[in-house]
Design a protein around this motif. Sequence first.
Motif, mmCIF file in Angstrom:
data_model
loop_
_atom_site.group_PDB
_atom_site.id
_atom_site.type_symbol
_atom_site.label_atom_id
_atom_site.label_comp_id
_atom_site.label_asym_id
_atom_site.label_seq_id
_atom_site.Cartn_x
_atom_site.Cartn_y
_atom_site.Cartn_z
ATOM 1 N N THR A 42 0.814 -1.219 0.000
ATOM 2 C CA THR A 42 0.000 0.000 0.000
ATOM 3 C C THR A 42 0.849 1.272 0.000
ATOM 4 O O THR A 42 0.315 2.358 -0.230
ATOM 5 N N LEU A 43 2.148 1.145 0.269
ATOM 6 C CA LEU A 43 3.008 2.327 0.293
ATOM 7 C C LEU A 43 3.168 2.896 -1.108
ATOM 8 O O LEU A 43 3.315 2.157 -2.081
ATOM 9 N N VAL A 44 3.137 4.213 -1.198
ATOM 10 C CA VAL A 44 3.404 4.874 -2.468
ATOM 11 C C VAL A 44 4.889 4.708 -2.761
ATOM 12 O O VAL A 44 5.748 5.016 -1.918
ATOM 13 N N GLN A 45 5.184 4.192 -3.956
ATOM 14 C CA GLN A 45 6.566 3.965 -4.379
ATOM 15 C C GLN A 45 6.917 4.988 -5.470
ATOM 16 O O GLN A 45 6.060 5.371 -6.259
ATOM 17 N N LEU A 99 18.913 -6.181 10.265
ATOM 18 C CA LEU A 99 18.224 -5.133 11.021
ATOM 19 C C LEU A 99 17.398 -4.239 10.104
ATOM 20 O O LEU A 99 16.255 -3.888 10.428
ATOM 21 N N TRP A 100 17.941 -3.874 8.952
ATOM 22 C CA TRP A 100 17.198 -3.033 8.009
ATOM 23 C C TRP A 100 15.899 -3.727 7.584
ATOM 24 O O TRP A 100 14.832 -3.108 7.577
ATOM 25 N N SER A 101 15.996 -5.009 7.250
ATOM 26 C CA SER A 101 14.794 -5.761 6.856
ATOM 27 C C SER A 101 13.791 -5.831 7.996
ATOM 28 O O SER A 101 12.586 -5.683 7.783
ATOM 29 N N LEU A 102 14.274 -6.049 9.210
ATOM 30 C CA LEU A 102 13.398 -6.113 10.373
ATOM 31 C C LEU A 102 12.666 -4.786 10.570
ATOM 32 O O LEU A 102 11.441 -4.758 10.755
ATOM 33 N N LEU A 103 13.403 -3.693 10.509
ATOM 34 C CA LEU A 103 12.796 -2.369 10.717
ATOM 35 C C LEU A 103 11.766 -2.054 9.637
ATOM 36 O O LEU A 103 10.678 -1.558 9.937
ATOM 37 N N LEU A 104 12.106 -2.333 8.396
ATOM 38 C CA LEU A 104 11.223 -1.963 7.294
ATOM 39 C C LEU A 104 10.036 -2.913 7.160
ATOM 40 O O LEU A 104 8.883 -2.477 7.165
ATOM 41 N N ARG A 109 8.597 0.335 9.943
ATOM 42 C CA ARG A 109 9.195 1.620 10.299
ATOM 43 C C ARG A 109 10.246 2.017 9.264
ATOM 44 O O ARG A 109 11.450 1.944 9.505
ATOM 45 N N PRO A 110 9.799 2.437 8.075
ATOM 46 C CA PRO A 110 10.767 2.895 7.080
ATOM 47 C C PRO A 110 11.589 4.082 7.562
ATOM 48 O O PRO A 110 12.727 4.265 7.122
ATOM 49 N N ASP A 111 11.033 4.889 8.473
ATOM 50 C CA ASP A 111 11.791 6.020 9.006
ATOM 51 C C ASP A 111 13.012 5.532 9.789
ATOM 52 O O ASP A 111 14.118 6.045 9.624
ATOM 53 N N TRP A 112 12.844 4.513 10.616
ATOM 54 C CA TRP A 112 13.974 3.946 11.350
ATOM 55 C C TRP A 112 14.921 3.223 10.396
ATOM 56 O O TRP A 112 16.138 3.283 10.564
ATOM 57 N N ALA A 113 14.354 2.520 9.419
ATOM 58 C CA ALA A 113 15.180 1.812 8.430
ATOM 59 C C ALA A 113 16.032 2.793 7.633
ATOM 60 O O ALA A 113 17.179 2.488 7.283
ATOM 61 N N MET A 114 15.499 3.970 7.365
ATOM 62 C CA MET A 114 16.248 4.992 6.631
ATOM 63 C C MET A 114 17.476 5.425 7.433
ATOM 64 O O MET A 114 18.577 5.526 6.892
ATOM 65 N N VAL A 115 17.298 5.661 8.721
ATOM 66 C CA VAL A 115 18.417 6.056 9.581
ATOM 67 C C VAL A 115 19.423 4.908 9.672
ATOM 68 O O VAL A 115 20.642 5.121 9.570
ATOM 69 N N GLY A 164 5.146 9.198 4.897
ATOM 70 C CA GLY A 164 5.254 9.477 6.337
ATOM 71 C C GLY A 164 4.157 10.397 6.830
ATOM 72 O O GLY A 164 3.360 10.909 6.046
ATOM 73 N N PRO A 165 4.070 10.594 8.092
ATOM 74 C CA PRO A 165 4.908 10.040 9.150
ATOM 75 C C PRO A 165 4.497 8.613 9.525
ATOM 76 O O PRO A 165 3.393 8.176 9.193
ATOM 77 N N PHE A 166 5.411 7.915 10.208
ATOM 78 C CA PHE A 166 5.174 6.538 10.652
ATOM 79 C C PHE A 166 5.213 6.485 12.157
ATOM 80 O O PHE A 166 5.803 7.316 12.812
ATOM 81 N N GLY A 167 4.601 5.429 12.692
ATOM 82 C CA GLY A 167 4.677 5.191 14.134
ATOM 83 C C GLY A 167 3.565 5.790 14.921
ATOM 84 O O GLY A 167 2.637 6.403 14.553
#
Length: 167
Positions: A42-45, A99-104, A109-115, A164-167
């Motif tokens: 559902t995320l806009v790509q 970790l990136w896969s887990l976050l996203l 949480r793509p925002d955390w994955a981005m960081v 965004g925002p997420f969370g």
Amino acid sequence: MKVRAPVVHRSWGLPIGMAAVAAVAVVAMGATITDIDPWYRTLVQPDWALPERISSPAWTAIYLCTALAAVTGWRAMPNQSAAEWMVGLFALNGFLNILWSLLLFRLHRPDWAMVEAVAWWVAIASWIYVIWPRSFATALLLLPYLAWVTYAGYLTMTIVRLNGPFG
């Protein structure tokens, strides 16, 4: 005239086996964590996002390159301490990959994955920096990994910006 320390010669068998097991473990954990569920769909790509069918072959090639880089980098190091750094950088990158896969994909949480992608990119660049003086070929093996994580990080940042925002 610059004098180089002698290279410590190491066998191939054990590091190849260990690198293969580690790469397979990262693949298995990443595959378990990476679930392209309805939330992700559902995320806009962005228009430039690659189709999902490209991801698996790209990651397979990258895992092969990183496992080979771990082995050749380990063998190129002048002493045991430096060789252990190679193993540590390989392990750190595997951890950051998972970790990136887990976050996203699991925590959504793509925002955390981005960081986290920034730290992951720095870890790959550090690995290249450390190995470059000892083995140019090994450093070259890591460039596709760096390029792919650059793409993944930029895609993640764009997803955050578009959704965004997420969370």
